[in-house]
Design an enzyme around this catalytic site. Structure first.
Site, mmCIF file in Angstrom:
data_model
loop_
_atom_site.group_PDB
_atom_site.id
_atom_site.type_symbol
_atom_site.label_atom_id
_atom_site.label_comp_id
_atom_site.label_asym_id
_atom_site.label_seq_id
_atom_site.Cartn_x
_atom_site.Cartn_y
_atom_site.Cartn_z
ATOM 1 N N SER A 45 0.840 -1.207 0.000
ATOM 2 C CA SER A 45 0.000 0.000 0.000
ATOM 3 C C SER A 45 0.870 1.249 0.000
ATOM 4 O O SER A 45 0.540 2.226 -0.668
ATOM 5 C CB SER A 45 -0.967 -0.001 1.175
ATOM 6 N N GLU A 46 1.983 1.223 0.720
ATOM 7 C CA GLU A 46 2.938 2.327 0.692
ATOM 8 C C GLU A 46 4.361 1.792 0.758
ATOM 9 O O GLU A 46 4.623 0.762 1.385
ATOM 10 C CB GLU A 46 2.740 3.301 1.864
ATOM 11 N N THR A 47 5.239 2.543 0.119
ATOM 12 C CA THR A 47 6.675 2.304 0.202
ATOM 13 C C THR A 47 7.310 3.609 0.655
ATOM 14 O O THR A 47 7.025 4.673 0.088
ATOM 15 C CB THR A 47 7.257 1.862 -1.156
ATOM 16 N N HIS A 74 2.362 3.518 9.208
ATOM 17 C CA HIS A 74 3.004 2.210 9.348
ATOM 18 C C HIS A 74 4.312 2.137 8.574
ATOM 19 O O HIS A 74 5.253 1.474 9.008
ATOM 20 C CB HIS A 74 2.040 1.066 8.982
#
Length: 180
Positions: A45-47, A74
């Protein structure tokens, strides 16, 4: 440049909330196009892309597979937990410069705490939207406590704050949460 997959909020492999973390060499970021391509390849979902400026100062940028976002909690926790596990930072207070503002990160052993920006009310949801919101979580209007209104609030990234009447209702809503 080294990239990792890190599970935040857990000490168990394949638990918690996974994020990509890219540790960058030097003091600059690659092109946005390359960061988007890396985020799309990692498929989380995110990097987070992390540049270290000093022993306790970092800049972190966050990319979904489709766009840059101002903040990801996160992925921030995952980044600082990774830096600590690699002995690239010491216990203590650290600053993360993000597009949502500067955050204080407190690292103590394998524990990472992150201060969020103060909440900003963006808007209240119109009453006409409440039934669909509660229904998406398997709830009804009766699950909203009287006098409380769903709102969109930002602490760096906008989220819906949906009031529920008690812990049991919250647990039921969590089990029915839509997959995005």
């Amino acid at each position: 440049m080294k990239y990792y997959i890190v599970d935040a909020f857990t000490d168990q492999p394949f638990g918690g909330n996974p994020a990509g973390v890219v540790l960058l060499d030097g003091n600059s970021f690659p092109s946005e196009t390359l960061m988007l391509q890396i985020a799309a390849e990692l498929r989380y979902s995110e990097t987070a892309f992390v540049v270290q400026h000093s022993d306790n100062e970092y800049t972190v940028r966050y990319f979904t597979p489709k766009a840059e976002v101002e903040l990801c909690g996160h992925a921030t926790i995952a980044s600082f937990a990774l830096l600590r596990s690699l002995d690239l930072l010491q216990d203590g207070l650290h600053t993360a410069h993000t597009k949502a503002g500067d955050l204080t990160i407190d690292v103590a052993g394998d524990t990472v705490w992150m201060d969020m920006a103060p909440p900003v009310l963006l808007r209240e949801l119109p009453e006409a939207e409440w039934p669909a919101l509660y229904e998406a979580y398997g709830l009804t209007a009766a699950d909203r406590p009287e006098g409380f209104v769903p709102k969109i609030v930002s602490t760096g990234l906008a989220d819906i704050m949906m009031p529920v009447r008690d812990h049991e209702t919250l647990m039921r809503a969590a089990q029915n949460a839509p997959v995005v």
